[in-house]
Design a protein around this motif. Structure first.
Motif, short mmCIF file in Angstrom:
data_model
loop_
_atom_site.label_atom_id
_atom_site.label_comp_id
_atom_site.label_asym_id
_atom_site.label_seq_id
_atom_site.Cartn_x
_atom_site.Cartn_y
_atom_site.Cartn_z
N SER A 59 42.49 45.83 50.30
CA SER A 59 41.52 46.84 50.73
C SER A 59 40.75 46.39 51.97
CB SER A 59 40.54 47.14 49.60
OG SER A 59 39.82 45.97 49.26
N SER A 60 40.54 45.07 52.11
CA SER A 60 39.73 44.60 53.24
C SER A 60 40.59 44.18 54.44
CB SER A 60 38.86 43.41 52.80
OG SER A 60 39.68 42.32 52.44
N THR A 133 47.38 47.38 47.64
CA THR A 133 46.61 47.32 46.38
C THR A 133 45.50 48.38 46.35
OG1 THR A 133 45.43 45.43 47.35
CG2 THR A 133 47.24 44.92 45.84
N GLY A 217 38.43 43.26 46.90
CA GLY A 217 37.30 44.04 47.41
C GLY A 217 37.16 45.34 46.63
N ALA A 218 38.30 45.92 46.19
CA ALA A 218 38.24 47.21 45.51
C ALA A 218 38.61 47.16 44.04
CB ALA A 218 39.14 48.21 46.23
N ASP A 260 33.45 44.61 46.85
CA ASP A 260 32.91 45.57 47.83
C ASP A 260 32.60 46.91 47.18
OD1 ASP A 260 33.41 43.58 49.67
OD2 ASP A 260 35.41 44.33 50.14
N TYR A 414 27.00 37.07 50.11
CA TYR A 414 27.31 36.00 49.15
C TYR A 414 26.33 35.98 47.98
CZ TYR A 414 31.01 33.87 51.94
OH TYR A 414 32.19 33.64 52.61
N1 LIG Z 1 35.95 33.97 53.50
C1 LIG Z 1 35.58 34.95 52.69
N2 LIG Z 1 34.35 34.96 52.16
C2 LIG Z 1 33.98 35.94 51.33
N3 LIG Z 1 34.74 36.97 50.98
C3 LIG Z 1 35.97 37.01 51.51
C4 LIG Z 1 36.46 36.01 52.39
N4 LIG Z 1 37.72 36.34 52.73
C5 LIG Z 1 38.01 37.49 52.10
N5 LIG Z 1 36.95 37.91 51.38
C6 LIG Z 1 36.84 39.09 50.52
O1 LIG Z 1 37.84 39.01 49.50
C7 LIG Z 1 38.16 40.33 49.10
C8 LIG Z 1 39.65 40.47 49.20
O2 LIG Z 1 40.00 41.71 48.71
P1 LIG Z 1 41.34 42.45 49.11
O3 LIG Z 1 42.48 41.61 48.67
O4 LIG Z 1 41.31 42.84 50.53
O5 LIG Z 1 41.20 43.76 48.26
P2 LIG Z 1 41.96 44.33 46.98
O6 LIG Z 1 42.65 43.18 46.32
O7 LIG Z 1 40.89 44.90 46.09
O8 LIG Z 1 42.88 45.37 47.50
C9 LIG Z 1 37.39 41.28 50.00
O9 LIG Z 1 36.20 41.67 49.36
C10 LIG Z 1 37.06 40.40 51.20
O10 LIG Z 1 35.89 40.82 51.86
#
Ligand SMILES: Nc1ncnc2c1ncn2[C@@H]1O[C@H](COP(=O)(O)OP(=O)(O)O)[C@@H](O)[C@H]1O
Ligand SMILES: [Ca+2]
Length: 512
Positions: A59-60, A133, A217-218, A260, A414
């Motif tokens: 998602s991110s 995802t 994130g989601a 998120d 954080y």
């Molecule tokens: N260095 C970091 N510090 C904090 N959060 C992080 C960092 N790198 C990635 N993230 C977070 O980890 C999460 C990864 O989710 P993501 O795999 O994109 O979404 P999903 O699995 O829900 O589809 C997001 O919330 C992103 O902002």
């Protein structure tokens, strides 16, 4: 008496002795030949490597992973390893809902990087998969047409790369949980044991696997092998047969409970009770300010049920930096009031009693790692809570000064994320002071990132067989060693036998 005359001529060798000597010489020669043949014939062939590419369209953001494994060991456990990761610039593919044609081209830079890593002659045979995802699951709920167009755009780009395109699709939450569980247990070597480990495990009837906790994130996933299997909620149970063993696995994915979307849900609830356009938020640092555009806020399926009319179009958030208040605030996201099963996590979702160790990865790891809470010796629940509390109490200007190298978006969240992780694990899944230390926050296992992508590729390429593949009883080294040892014993026995039964004159008493 005359002494026997010692003549100048050497004593003649008997024919039997000659034959025996010849035999000894020939058997030594045969043993040497045997060893040489064994060594050369069984030498491992030069490494023939294979490659696979998986894109994790989160998602991110999107990550591209390149995996490598020796072709002849394809079905062995633990041989596949990550050799490259490339972070795609910009948002996740679901972020292209307004400009769908740009989703595919955003991946080009990382695909080029994969071309550079994988030898040219292997490009065509290298499979490439894209799994999207929770961000895309949400977009599909909100605007199916846009989600389809985004997927078509990424498919077009992936087809034009020189690799073997195998599909671009939205994976289900169940798959995401299951593949994350497969990845960590494959990397930890829990599926197939060798030598002593195998023997010890055969004494116990169960083979131990580690549970998997994934925070995105989601969405967030929890997956583990429960002690007892109940058929209360069949949609949460998966059956695997891997390397000759059966596994009954519990899994659940909570959409909108990634960190998120959890924050969005929390703000949507806070908005319901705000009297004006200012909101004091305990989960942000004191001195931190953020503005939210309300018109877009409720378009998201995670917040849309809270939609109502407001007399203002912007919400001004001001940080308060109060961990205890933040925890109470977040707790409301976990509805524990009704459970139609013998036990639940939250929102009426079945959860069997927690069992064994857990590997917690993705954002669980990123946040805990930032807070210095991921050492080898696990911290207690109280230690983790007090570290988050201390961090939340820092004023924003100090946080910015101390961590100026970290992206402001991550840095400002954080405190919320730390509190959310504790709420999810403690209130949501009901981890306690006793079993908290069974959670291991991990980013990588060996050279590979913990996440669902490796498990996805292993499954789609049929690299984890249902039955244990026939294996040679000995490794190459042990085989050659044993051959040499046996040959030496054989030579020594022949020599000894020769010495015992046909004592050569030189060894007879009195001559030396
Ligand atoms: N260095 C970091 N510090 C904090 N959060 C992080 C960092 N790198 C990635 N993230 C977070 O980890 C999460 C990864 O989710 P993501 O795999 O994109 O979404 P999903 O699995 O829900 O589809 C997001 O919330 C992103 O902002
Ligand atoms: Ca993810």
């Amino acid at each position: 008496m005359d002494e026997p005359k010692v003549t100048g001529t050497k004593p003649k060798m008997s024919t039997t002795r000659k034959i025996l000597l010849m035999l000894g010489f020939l058997s030594t020669l045969a043993v040497i030949a045997l060893i040489t043949v064994a060594v050369t014939q069984n030498q491992p062939l030069p490494k023939n490597l294979k490659y696979g590419i998986v894109l994790d369209a989160g998602s991110s953001h999107t990550n591209l992973y390149v995996y490598e494994w020796p072709a002849e060991k394809e079905n062995d456990t633990g041989v596949v390893q990550q050799v490259e990761v490339c972070k795609v610039e910009g948002p996740g593919i679901s972020g292209y809902s307004q400009t769908t044609e740009k989703a595919g081209p955003s991946l080009e830079h990382c695909l080029q990087q994969a071309e550079d890593v994988i030898p040219l002659k292997q490009h065509q045979e290298t499979p490439v998969y894209l799994g999207a995802t929770a961000g895309m699951r949400l977009l599909r709920l909100e605007n199916k047409d846009a989600a389809d167009k985004v997927l078509s755009s990424v498919e077009k780009t992936l087809r034009s790369a020189p690799f073997n395109f195998q599909g671009a699709r939205i994976i289900s939450g169940q798959e995401e949980g299951a593949y994350g569980w497969i990845t960590i247990n494959y990397l930890l070597g829990n599926f197939k044991q060798s030598g002593w480990k195998k023997f010890l495990h055969s004494l116990k009837s169960v083979s131990e696997t580690s549970g998997a906790l994934d925070l995105g994130g989601a969405s967030t996933q929890i997956t583990f092998v429960p002690l007892e299997i109940s058929s209360e909620s069949p949609q949460n149970l998966l059956y695997f047969r891997l390397y000759g063993k059966d596994y009954q696995v519990y899994t659940h994915s909570f959409l909108c409970y990634g960190k998120d979307q959890a924050l969005q849900q929390k703000l949507a609830r806070d908005l319901q009770i705000t009297k004006n356009s200012r909101l004091s938020d305990p989960c942000f640092h004191q001195g931190y300010q953020r503005t939210i555009n309300i018109s877009n806020f409720f378009k998201n399926p995670c917040t849309s049920i809270e939609k109502k009319q407001f007399p203002f179009s912007q919400l001004y958030i001001e940080g308060e930096g109060n961990y205890e208040k933040c925890r109470r605030n977040i707790q409301d996201l976990f509805n524990k009031t009704n459970c139609p099963y013998s036990s639940c996590s939250f929102n009426g979702i079945y959860l069997p009693p927690l069992q064994g160790d857990f590997g917690a990865f993705s954002a669980f790891y990123f946040v805990m790692n930032f807070l210095n809470l991921t050492s080898d010796v696990p911290f207690t629940l109280d230690e983790v809570a007090s570290a988050v509390q201390k961090f939340c109490a820092l004023p924003w200007h100090e946080v910015k000064l101390q961590y100026h190298q970290i992206k402001e978006k991550y840095l400002s969240e954080y405190c919320f994320s730390g509190a959310y992780i504790l709420s999810l694990l403690e209130n949501g899944y009901e981890f306690t002071t006793e079993n908290w230390q069974r959670i291991h926050f991990l980013g990588k296992i060996g050279s590979s990132d913990a996440g669902w992508t490796l498990g996805y590729m292993l499954n789609l390429t049929n690299m984890i067989p249902a039955e244990e593949p026939p294996a040679r009883p000995l490794s190459y080294g042990s085989y050659v060693g044993l051959m040499v040892l046996c040959s030496l014993v054989l030579v020594s026995v022949i020599l000894l036998a020769w010495l015992l039964f046909h004592k050569p004159k030189c060894l007879q008493k009195g001559i030396v």
